[in-house]
Design a protein around this motif. Structure first.
Motif, PDB file in Angstrom:
ATOM      1  N   ASP A   1       1.106  17.609  10.756  1.00  0.00           N
ATOM      2  CA  ASP A   1       1.849  16.381  11.061  1.00  0.00           C
ATOM      3  C   ASP A   1       1.277  15.195  10.288  1.00  0.00           C
ATOM      4  O   ASP A   1       2.020  14.397   9.711  1.00  0.00           O
TER       5      ASP A   1
ATOM      6  N   ILE B   1       2.200  15.516   6.552  1.00  0.00           N
ATOM      7  CA  ILE B   1       3.613  15.210   6.302  1.00  0.00           C
ATOM      8  C   ILE B   1       3.864  13.712   6.429  1.00  0.00           C
ATOM      9  O   ILE B   1       4.569  13.118   5.612  1.00  0.00           O
ATOM     10  N   ASP B   2       3.264  13.091   7.446  1.00  0.00           N
ATOM     11  CA  ASP B   2       3.429  11.646   7.625  1.00  0.00           C
ATOM     12  C   ASP B   2       2.859  10.865   6.443  1.00  0.00           C
ATOM     13  O   ASP B   2       3.439   9.872   6.008  1.00  0.00           O
ATOM     14  N   SER B   3       1.724  11.311   5.913  1.00  0.00           N
ATOM     15  CA  SER B   3       1.099  10.585   4.807  1.00  0.00           C
ATOM     16  C   SER B   3       1.800  10.850   3.479  1.00  0.00           C
ATOM     17  O   SER B   3       1.746  10.032   2.572  1.00  0.00           O
ATOM     18  N   ALA B   4       2.470  11.998   3.364  1.00  0.00           N
ATOM     19  CA  ALA B   4       3.144  12.348   2.114  1.00  0.00           C
ATOM     20  C   ALA B   4       4.503  11.669   1.989  1.00  0.00           C
ATOM     21  O   ALA B   4       5.050  11.583   0.902  1.00  0.00           O
ATOM     22  N   SER B   5       5.036  11.201   3.095  1.00  0.00           N
ATOM     23  CA  SER B   5       6.380  10.597   3.016  1.00  0.00           C
ATOM     24  C   SER B   5       6.338   9.098   2.976  1.00  0.00           C
ATOM     25  O   SER B   5       5.405   8.442   2.950  1.00  0.00           O
TER      26      SER B   5
END
Length: 124
Positions: free
Chosen positions: A117, A120-124
């Motif tokens: 999680d 994914i949060d940091s990649a978007s």
């Protein structure tokens, strides 16, 4: 314009409803087909080892955790045997640090969903 006497008043409405239902059905079929295509692409990538499930990551890390913990557990005894003059205080300090490292290592696989999680949060 007047409608013919034998034509129901809402026949045009029924045809419009039928067309609308058909459009919604076609849209649903398209979404299903796209989802099936995506699922097949992911399956192919997994079969080609291009992607892995997070469950596998947890499994692999738990095996690695055990290997690391085993090595870490052997360090104090190895140090004591190798350096016979090592003080008891230094050895106890080393054991405490190793226990902390072992505890951290053995909980890593359980953190995979949380780490995913965060990633994914940091990649978007």
């Amino acid at each position: 314009m007047n409608k013919p006497a034998n034509e129901p008043e809402n026949e045009g409405d029924e045809q419009g409803d039928d067309i609308e239902r058909e459009i919604r059905l076609q849209e649903a079929r398209i979404r299903l087909t796209e989802a099936q295509a995506l699922a097949q692409e992911l399956k192919n990538l997994r079969d080609e080892r291009g992607v892995v499930d997070t469950a596998f990551c947890s499994f692999a890390l738990s095996r690695l955790e055990n290997d690391i913990a085993s090595i870490l557990d052997s360090i104090p005894l190895s140090m004591q045997r190798r350096f016979v003059d090592i003080g008891k205080a230094q050895l106890e300090f080393l054991k405490k640090l190793i226990a902390k490292a072992t505890n951290n290592a053995t909980t890593t696989s359980g953190k995979i969903p949380e780490m995913l999680d965060e990633y994914i949060d940091s990649a978007s």
